[in-house]
Design an enzyme around this catalytic site. Structure first.
Site, short mmCIF file in Angstrom:
data_model
loop_
_atom_site.label_atom_id
_atom_site.label_comp_id
_atom_site.label_asym_id
_atom_site.label_seq_id
_atom_site.Cartn_x
_atom_site.Cartn_y
_atom_site.Cartn_z
NE ARG A 65 -3.61 -2.71 0.56
CZ ARG A 65 -4.26 -3.47 -0.31
NH1 ARG A 65 -4.09 -3.28 -1.61
NH2 ARG A 65 -5.11 -4.40 0.10
CG ASN A 95 -3.33 -4.04 -6.67
OD1 ASN A 95 -2.22 -4.39 -6.27
ND2 ASN A 95 -4.45 -4.57 -6.19
CE LYS A 146 -1.45 -10.09 -10.03
NZ LYS A 146 -1.66 -9.70 -8.63
CG HIS A 181 -6.24 -11.75 -9.98
ND1 HIS A 181 -6.33 -11.48 -8.64
CD2 HIS A 181 -7.46 -12.22 -10.35
CE1 HIS A 181 -7.55 -11.77 -8.21
NE2 HIS A 181 -8.25 -12.22 -9.24
CG HIS A 237 -4.21 -15.42 -5.94
ND1 HIS A 237 -4.85 -15.58 -7.15
CD2 HIS A 237 -4.09 -14.08 -5.77
CE1 HIS A 237 -5.09 -14.40 -7.68
NE2 HIS A 237 -4.64 -13.46 -6.85
CG ASP A 310 -3.17 -12.08 -2.26
OD1 ASP A 310 -2.82 -10.88 -2.38
OD2 ASP A 310 -4.23 -12.52 -2.73
#
Length: 445
Positions: A65, A95, A146, A181, A237, A310
């Site tokens: 973050r 992100n 990513k 993802h 994941h 994650d």
């Protein structure tokens, strides 16, 4: 010869076996592994009381973050959490706010981090709007890229397959991996719209939207891109047995594929989601008990490449909401991943060599971290000292992460990181952070 530090009276995991030895550290690197009598003089000697020394864990899936999302987590709190969990290197996801998707955004993020981090940090970038910019982002230091097939993050819409393929080919040309993802966005968003129109907003609706079918379609799409571009594609994941079977078949065909699973998918099922509630909501969601057990069996057989947390922190209020669609998905894991895995080792459910392979060795190989992931002369002294006999209970209120919640709250575990060394410096001892902001290093390509 005199060195900075000697660690003595320890058990060291060295090339697949545990030996009684010590090690010498100088200028942040391991210079000798030997019996104590053969170790050099040192400015400091530390007795480890017979405890186990492993390479520091490398977590390749972490959301630190910071910047406009620092209320959720920041570089200091997140890397303190890593140090407390025996993690010496994390790879930060893109992100963020602002999204890491340009040379300038990555440079700014690295500049901020360099002053605050306690462990080493590498960075992902999302794809930029212009393919030509990818090379510049790599030159700036991005370790990997990513992409989210579920929704747009960065400059490329995942539905624009032609542009996505060009981006994958650019990474192949530069020998840089891409993490995916893998949830099919078209199927996912159509189902969410359908369920919302019906007024469905419970956990079962969430599981229907993020269905195994959606994940299988995403994994197949990622593998097609990997095959056509010949780009190393790391599928994040993976939560279902059918998804892993597709990945194993792709690997048998020689495709450049690797995969990761998370501790929450290894230890929790959709039944836990119903019982625990919003704290256990994540993407992809918790699956059936059968899927969970399949993931564990394939891990035990050595078929899983990586276990990653994650780590996805949120403010407590963001995990609340009367509708499931209003709840932020994500589970924090930097401080629980290694203890949960050590508990498996203590129970005889996992070999120590497999733990080291999926948490240390393979992440270093796949993401090309030179001289990390092993205990060996010439390697960086990124180490975690483990008390394998320590029994304790997970208490999120004691986390260094700003997110003081966990679906593993109250779990009894056995095995605990008690010291963490980063580049030869002790940054965590007995749950106390001893490293200062800026002790960690930015690890660039």
């Amino acid at each position: 010869m005199s060195v900075d530090l000697v660690l003595k009276n320890s058990k060291i995991y060295l090339y697949g076996r545990v030996i009684d030895a010590g090690l010498a550290i100088d200028n942040g690197r391991i210079v000798k592994v030997a019996k104590e009598s053969n170790l050099p003089q040192a400015s400091e000697r530390m007795d480890l009381d017979g405890l186990l020394v492993l390479p520091g864990a490398i977590d390749v899936h972490v959301h630190l973050r910071d910047q406009d999302l620092s209320y959720k987590e920041d570089f200091y709190s997140g890397t303190c959490a890593a140090a407390n969990g025996g993690v010496t290197l994390v790879v930060d996801m893109p992100n963020n706010k602002p999204v890491t998707m340009s040379r300038e955004a990555l440079r700014e993020r690295m500049n901020i981090a360099s002053r605050r981090i306690v462990v080493n940090v590498a960075f992902y970038s999302a794809f930029p709007r212009e393919i030509d910019e990818i090379g510049h982002i790599i030159q700036e230091g991005a370790k990997a890229f990513k992409t989210f097939l579920s929704h747009k993050v960065g400059g490329i819409n995942p539905n624009d397959r032609e542009k996505l393929l060009r981006a994958f080919r650019e990474l192949s040309k530069n020998n840089v991996p891409v993490a995916v993802h893998a949830e099919d966005g078209t199927l996912l968003n159509e189902k969410i719209r359908e369920l919302k129109l019906k007024g469905r907003d419970d956990f079962r609706a969430y599981l229907e939207a993020h269905s195994p079918r959606v994940e299988v379609a995403g994994i197949r799409g990622a593998i097609r891109l990997a095959e056509e571009a010949n780009a190393h594609t790391h599928i994040c994941h993976v939560s279902i047995s059918d998804g892993l079977k597709i990945i194993f078949e792709a690997k048998r065909r020689g495709l450049p594929i690797s995969c990761e699973v998370t501790p929450h998918h290894l230890f929790l099922s959709s039944q836990h989601l119903e019982r625990i509630g919003n704290v256990a909501l994540t993407n992809p969601p918790l699956r059936s008990s059968a899927d969970m057990m399949y993931l564990r069996r394939t891990l035990q057989k050595g078929l899983i490449d990586v276990v990653a947390s994650d780590h996805a922190p949120h403010a407590s209020k963001e995990k609340e909401g009367s509708s499931v669609w209003d709840v932020s998905a994500g589970i924090v894991g930097l401080e629980t991943t290694l203890p949960l895995m050590l508990t498996m080792v203590n129970k005889g459910q996992l070999s120590l060599s497999t733990l080291v392979r999926v948490l240390m060795e393979n992440p270093a190989k796949i993401f090309r971290f030179k001289r990390r992931g092993l205990i060996s002369e010439g390697y960086y002294a990124d180490l975690v000292v483990i008390d394998m006999k320590k029994e304790w209970t997970i208490d999120p209120s004691e986390f260094y992460s700003k997110a003081k919640f966990s679906p593993f709250e109250g779990w009894h575990v056995k095995g605990k990181p008690v010291k963490t060394f980063v580049n030869g410096t002790l940054v965590m001892e007995d749950g106390e952070i001893t490293g200062k902001p800026g002790y960690g290093k930015i690890v660039k390509r």
